[in-house]
Design an enzyme around this catalytic site. Structure first.
Site, PDB file in Angstrom:
ATOM      1  N   HIS A  76      78.924  -1.199  50.386  1.00 32.17           N
ATOM      2  CA  HIS A  76      78.040  -0.229  49.878  1.00 32.17           C
ATOM      3  C   HIS A  76      77.056  -0.047  50.932  1.00 32.17           C
ATOM      4  CE1 HIS A  76      75.083   1.587  47.261  1.00 32.17           C
ATOM      5  NE2 HIS A  76      75.983   1.983  46.503  1.00 32.17           N
ATOM      6  N   LYS A  87      78.766   1.314  34.465  1.00 32.24           N
ATOM      7  CA  LYS A  87      77.253   1.544  34.155  1.00 32.24           C
ATOM      8  C   LYS A  87      77.064   1.205  32.675  1.00 32.24           C
ATOM      9  CE  LYS A  87      76.806   4.409  37.716  1.00 32.24           C
ATOM     10  NZ  LYS A  87      75.838   4.034  39.098  1.00 32.24           N
TER      11      LYS A  87
END
EC number: 4.1.1.39
Length: 466
Positions: A284, A165
């Site tokens: 994902h 992130k």
């Protein structure tokens, strides 16, 4: 035989309660909400018809084939407990309706058209039974759980990951630096976020190069095998394979794909490439909640999970039970078993409508990710066991001292939980105490415990059992 034109009720042809299912049939459990005035038998038969051989009127070409051989059949209907207008309709499809080795074709047939049907207020596919005869036409996961452990030389504990992130905006070099810090601190994997593809601020080739550098440098320092899920998802299949080829040339162990937005055809192609070239494949599930979140319409995630095991992937995100994303414990563990185990018995208390035999198709490792931190470690270790990846994004990078100490805190916590479990302690009852004890000799863990001691995501799950 004279052809009789006109419209007749679906249930006259497609509702067959006397039918005995075959071992080769694909079985589906649909949650059907008929429009007012439509009887459940007609609604269930309509689903069977419109997802197999039927159309709204009798056609003369029906006489040119054997409908009895090819039609889907609604063979059982149960009212849903606690609901006045919902029914579970069971439909059996003959295997000849489906192309071998194609998840795309399976879904196009079973859920492609019928969900817009006017006679239904809502429709949800709750579960599928895939027969062994059909499973054997799929390659499945590129490697599977045991092969992955052997490649990575990591045994007896859950694997640890971290999503880098901020997910968008970092340059390739800063991104690689963040990966290196996490891997050096003790994580097994770092991860591209699902929407990191190849944007103006960080092109894919630059990212791959800097992440490979992070992997090799951290491996040299720690003596452990490391990986970074390089997201190969792209706008075309050709570009996706090009990125996977480059990853293989760099010698990294794993690539990644967004299987729902990328599509099952692309995913299966990538899975075949990964098996042929020794790459692990992380999956994902971006976009899954668009399909699976509503309780009465769409498709349950256990169906998407089964489809992924057929199409191919070594890891897939599966919710956490304890973090920020949706997932009730029994339901989550139901599809986690469907991902990992070779044989899963029918168990309605966990949402498993059919007994599923995977006939030695490799298993998929569930990935717990989303709003989890060190205080969750005992619960995660107990719920998911060793064959899982526990992924802490903010729970690593949000550490007050930085990425590497954040990674150290997570590694110490997981090792402490595994040791406590192996000594016979009860992780559910003693979890907080186990983490507190470990934090006495790990300042990194102590700092993490202090930061997140009061964080909870307390909302009721939407996806509950009836």
């Amino acid at each position: 035989v004279g052809f009789k034109a006109g419209v007749k009720e679906y249930k006259l042809t497609y509702y067959t309660p006397e039918y005995e299912t075959k071992d080769t049939d694909i079985l589906a459990a649909f949650r059907v909400t008929p429009q007012p005035g439509v009887p459940p038998e007609e609604a269930g038969a309509a689903v069977a018809a419109e997802s197999s051989t039927g159309t709204w009127t009798t056609v003369w070409t029906d006489g040119l084939t054997s409908l009895d051989r090819y039609k889907g059949r609604c063979y059982n209907i149960e009212p849903v407990l606690g609901e006045t207008d919902q029914y579970i309709c069971y439909v059996a499809y003959p295997l000849d309706l489906f192309e071998e080795g194609s998840v795309t074709n399976m879904f196009t047939s079973i859920v492609g058209n019928v969900f817009g049907f006017k006679a239904l207020r809502a429709l949800r596919l709750e579960d599928l039974r895939i027969p062994p005869a059909y499973i054997k036409t799929f390659q499945g996961p590129p490697h599977g759980i045991q092969s992955e452990r052997d490649k990575l030389n990591k045994y007896g504990r859950p694997l640890l990951g971290c999503t880098i992130k901020p997910k968008l905006g970092l340059s390739a070099k800063n991104y690689g630096r963040a990966c290196y810090e996490c891997l050096r601190g003790g994580l097994d994997f770092t991860k591209d976020d699902e929407n990191v593809n190849s944007q103006p601020f960080m092109r894919w080739r630059d990212r791959f190069l800097f992440c490979a550098e992070a992997i090799y440098k951290s491996q040299a320092e720690t003596g452990e095998i490391k990986g970074h899920y390089l997201n190969a998802t792209a706008g075309t299949c050709e570009e996706m394979i090009k990125r996977a080829v480059f990853a293989r040339e760099l010698g990294v162990p794993i690539v990644m794909h967004d299987y729902l937005t990328g599509g099952f055809t692309a995913n299966t192609s990538l899975a075949h490439y990964c098996r042929d070239n020794g790459l692990l494949l992380h999956i994902h599930r971006a976009m899954h909640a668009v399909i699976d979140r509503q309780k009465n319409h769409g498709m349950h995630f256990r169906v998407l999970a089964k489809a992924l095991r057929l199409s191919g992937g070594d890891h897939i995100h599966s919710g956490t039970v304890v973090g920020k994303l949706e997932g009730e414990r029994d339901i989550t563990l139901g599809f986690v078993d469907l991902l990992r185990d070779d044989f899963v018995e029918q168990d309605r208390s966990r949402g498993i409508y059919f007994t599923q035999d995977w006939v030695s198709l490799p298993g998929v490792i569930p990935v717990a990710s989303g709003g989890i931190h060190v205080w969750h470690m005992p619960a995660l270790t107990e719920i998911f066991g060793d064959d899982s990846v526990l992924q802490f994004g903010g729970g690593t990078l949000g550490h007050p001292w930085g990425n590497a100490p954040g990674a150290v805190a997570n590694r110490v916590a997981v090792e402490a939980c595994v040791q406590a479990r192996n000594e016979g302690r009860d992780l559910a009852a003693e979890g907080n105490e186990i983490i507190r004890e470990a934090s006495k000799w790990s300042p990194e863990l102590a700092a993490a415990c202090e930061v997140w001691k009061a964080i909870k995501f307390e909302f009721r799950a939407v996806d509950t059992l009836d």
